[in-house]
Design an enzyme around this catalytic site. Structure first.
Site, PDB file in Angstrom:
ATOM      1  N   GLU A  99      -8.499   2.269 -14.790  1.00  0.00           N
ATOM      2  CA  GLU A  99      -9.049   1.516 -14.149  1.00  0.00           C
ATOM      3  C   GLU A  99      -9.401   2.768 -12.716  1.00  0.00           C
ATOM      4  O   GLU A  99     -10.479   2.095 -11.779  1.00  0.00           O
ATOM      5  CB  GLU A  99      -7.283   0.471 -12.704  1.00  0.00           C
ATOM      6  CG  GLU A  99      -7.840   0.344 -11.440  1.00  0.00           C
ATOM      7  CD  GLU A  99      -7.732  -1.275 -11.124  1.00  0.00           C
ATOM      8  OE1 GLU A  99      -7.316  -2.261 -12.179  1.00  0.00           O
ATOM      9  OE2 GLU A  99      -8.225  -1.999 -10.261  1.00  0.00           O
ATOM     10  N   GLY A 104      -5.493 -11.343  -5.640  1.00  0.00           N
ATOM     11  CA  GLY A 104      -3.969 -10.376  -4.988  1.00  0.00           C
ATOM     12  C   GLY A 104      -2.305 -10.566  -6.288  1.00  0.00           C
ATOM     13  O   GLY A 104      -1.932 -10.159  -5.810  1.00  0.00           O
ATOM     14  N   SER A 131     -15.250 -14.370 -22.295  1.00  0.00           N
ATOM     15  CA  SER A 131     -14.091 -14.752 -21.710  1.00  0.00           C
ATOM     16  C   SER A 131     -14.531 -16.563 -21.290  1.00  0.00           C
ATOM     17  O   SER A 131     -15.531 -16.946 -21.224  1.00  0.00           O
ATOM     18  CB  SER A 131     -14.372 -14.068 -20.124  1.00  0.00           C
ATOM     19  OG  SER A 131     -14.373 -14.872 -18.901  1.00  0.00           O
ATOM     20  N   ASP A 154       0.384  -2.463  -9.937  1.00  0.00           N
ATOM     21  CA  ASP A 154      -0.030  -3.720 -11.233  1.00  0.00           C
ATOM     22  C   ASP A 154       0.278  -3.404 -12.221  1.00  0.00           C
ATOM     23  O   ASP A 154       0.376  -4.262 -13.270  1.00  0.00           O
ATOM     24  CB  ASP A 154      -1.283  -3.608 -10.676  1.00  0.00           C
ATOM     25  CG  ASP A 154      -1.563  -4.007  -8.654  1.00  0.00           C
ATOM     26  OD1 ASP A 154      -0.782  -4.200  -8.396  1.00  0.00           O
ATOM     27  OD2 ASP A 154      -2.865  -3.420  -8.577  1.00  0.00           O
ATOM     28  N   SER A 159      -3.389  -9.491  -9.191  1.00  0.00           N
ATOM     29  CA  SER A 159      -3.099  -8.435 -10.555  1.00  0.00           C
ATOM     30  C   SER A 159      -3.343  -9.052 -11.089  1.00  0.00           C
ATOM     31  O   SER A 159      -3.346  -8.727 -12.203  1.00  0.00           O
ATOM     32  CB  SER A 159      -2.271  -7.893 -10.937  1.00  0.00           C
ATOM     33  OG  SER A 159      -1.603  -7.352 -10.007  1.00  0.00           O
ATOM     34  N   SER A 160      -5.182 -10.389 -11.501  1.00  0.00           N
ATOM     35  CA  SER A 160      -5.605  -9.816 -13.237  1.00  0.00           C
ATOM     36  C   SER A 160      -6.032  -8.751 -13.642  1.00  0.00           C
ATOM     37  O   SER A 160      -6.780  -9.124 -14.749  1.00  0.00           O
ATOM     38  CB  SER A 160      -6.698 -11.236 -12.491  1.00  0.00           C
ATOM     39  OG  SER A 160      -7.681 -10.417 -11.300  1.00  0.00           O
ATOM     40  N   SER A 161      -7.065  -7.935 -13.293  1.00  0.00           N
ATOM     41  CA  SER A 161      -7.635  -6.951 -13.365  1.00  0.00           C
ATOM     42  C   SER A 161      -6.702  -5.741 -13.849  1.00  0.00           C
ATOM     43  O   SER A 161      -6.374  -5.758 -15.240  1.00  0.00           O
ATOM     44  CB  SER A 161      -8.216  -5.765 -12.651  1.00  0.00           C
ATOM     45  OG  SER A 161      -7.531  -6.169 -11.594  1.00  0.00           O
ATOM     46  N   HIS A 188       0.855  -1.161  -0.126  1.00  0.00           N
ATOM     47  CA  HIS A 188      -0.178  -0.224  -0.032  1.00  0.00           C
ATOM     48  C   HIS A 188       0.675   1.859   0.371  1.00  0.00           C
ATOM     49  O   HIS A 188       0.314   2.336   0.478  1.00  0.00           O
ATOM     50  CB  HIS A 188      -1.093  -0.401   1.839  1.00  0.00           C
ATOM     51  CG  HIS A 188      -2.036  -1.329   0.696  1.00  0.00           C
ATOM     52  ND1 HIS A 188      -3.596  -0.574   0.424  1.00  0.00           N
ATOM     53  CD2 HIS A 188      -1.702  -2.998   1.566  1.00  0.00           C
ATOM     54  CE1 HIS A 188      -3.742  -1.851   0.815  1.00  0.00           C
ATOM     55  NE2 HIS A 188      -2.997  -2.541   0.896  1.00  0.00           N
TER      56      HIS A 188
END
Ligand code: GLA
Length: 393
Positions: A168, A132, A75, A180, A134-136, A42
């Site tokens: 994002e 956690g 997808s 990310d 970082s798929s996005s 963070h």
């Protein structure tokens, strides 16, 4: 099955789905990786330093440009099919867009450069979703890289990372930092990315042999994580205001030191003190971690990771029983240098630094203890530091 074999199977499955949905003409296939963050929890949106490692898992997209402005997104893992048009994209996501909001956010940010052309695309991947890793960001970077290549935009990867970050924060609405998207766009095999988020400058730091990265997936869903995430961003902004008023004026929270916290002590209390204390101490741990990684002092790097986890849990309050249990259980095993949650927290994955080859020994007791306590079997995987986005077919 080797990593390459499973990648080939995945690409074959994506191509089969593409043919079934959109016809026989062959699309191009691109890949973008996920990441784990070694240390620097963070800190990105607080203007600090982070040390992510790009992994050899990620998101693939089979994509073909169209002559009109239609956008058709599918997808392998998500049931919702999303059909829209370039001209219909607003400035922010709609609920109906669901998972496709990430790629569509990228499209929105690049829309003026696409000459009015839409595309057909099928996404798939081998990265655990919303865990956690970082798929996005991988979804965004795969889309941005593919459009860059297919439309001949010739944007440097650093620019693509900024486009994805804008997608994002502005389109999807998560107030994340740049880590990310930079990790996915700028990954280099065998290296970590030392990223200075205040000015988006970076350096690749070689990972010498001496440890392996064990990813431990608690499978705990990160319900409401984006709400809690935006709340942390707000709390840090408030702590910064207090420090500016009562210590000195600096550009971001990560620039402050312990003396500033002491000076502002009468005004800095509760969650604001805790969040600021985490950020200030985590900056010191990142510096220690980078120095240790450079000279291959893995025990020191591991100790920095474990102490980062404690601070993230106690002062930043983004851990949970599952993440605390799995990291503590790993650290209790011989051959483990340290462990911490990775990504935003609230659930999802943790990482452990282990001696090469130690996974066989470490995994069974950690898995059994976790299963007994939570009734869920966690996932384990030793990951290598992989490269950035690329065309794969
Ligand atoms: C999420 C965000 C990142 C970063 C981490 C926490 O992954 O997307 O920008 O803030 O959490 O370190």
């Amino acid at each position: 099955m080797t990593g390459t074999e499973s990648q080939q199977r995945l690409i074959a499955a994506i191509l089969a789905r593409f043919r079934a949905e959109f016809g026989a003409e062959l699309p191009a296939v691109f890949f973008a990786p996920g990441r784990v963050n070694l240390i620097g929890a963070h800190l990105d949106y607080n203007g600090g330093d982070v040390l992510p490692v790009t992994v050899d898992l990620g998101v693939d997209v089979a994509i073909r440009l169209r002559d009109d402005d239609r956008l058709r997104l599918r997808s392998l893992d998500q049931t919702a099919a999303v059909d829209t048009r370039l001209g219909e994209l607003g400035d922010t996501r709609t609920t109906a867009q669901g998972w496709a909001a990430y790629p569509l956010g990228v499209v929105r940010m690049l829309s003026e450069r696409l000459d009015g052309r839409g595309f057909d695309a099928v996404f798939g991947g081998d990265l655990p979703m919303a865990s956690g890793m970082s798929s996005s960001a991988a979804l965004e970077v795969a889309t941005a890289y593919a459009l860059d290549q297919l439309c001949g935009l010739a944007l440097p990867n650093r620019e693509l990372a900024l486009v994805c970050h804008a997608a994002e924060t502005r389109f999807v609405g998560v107030q994340c930092g740049i880590m990310d998207q930079f990790a996915s766009a700028l990954g280099r095999a065998g290296h970590a990315l030392w990223l200075h988020c205040a000015d988006a400058s970076f350096e690749h730091v070689e990972i010498h042999a001496g440890f392996e990265l064990l990813v431990m997936d608690t499978k705990k869903p990160r319900t409401l994580a984006s709400v809690a995430f935006n709340e942390r961003v707000r709390e840090c902004g408030e702590a910064l205001e207090v420090l500016r008023a009562h210590a000195r004026v600096l550009p971001n929270l990560a620039s402050y030191g312990e003396a500033d916290l002491a000076r502002a002590a009468p005004w800095l209390a509760g969650v604001h003190l805790k969040r600021a204390r985490h950020v200030v101490s985590e900056m010191q741990r990142v510096a220690r971690g980078v120095a240790a990684l450079r000279v291959g002092e893995i025990a020191a790097l591991g100790a920095a990771l474990s102490s980062s986890h404690r601070s993230t849990a106690v002062d930043y309050e983004v851990s949970c029983a599952e993440l605390d249990t799995i990291t503590a259980a790993a650290c209790a095993q011989p051959g483990v240098f340290g462990a911490r949650l990775t990504g935003a927290g609230f659930g999802g994955c943790a990482i452990a630094l282990i001696e090469p080859g130690a996974a066989e020994r470490v995994v069974p007791p950690v898995r059994d203890g976790f299963l007994r306590r939570f009734g869920v079997e966690p996932g384990f995987r030793v990951l290598a530091a992989g490269g950035g986005p690329r065309r794969v077919a």
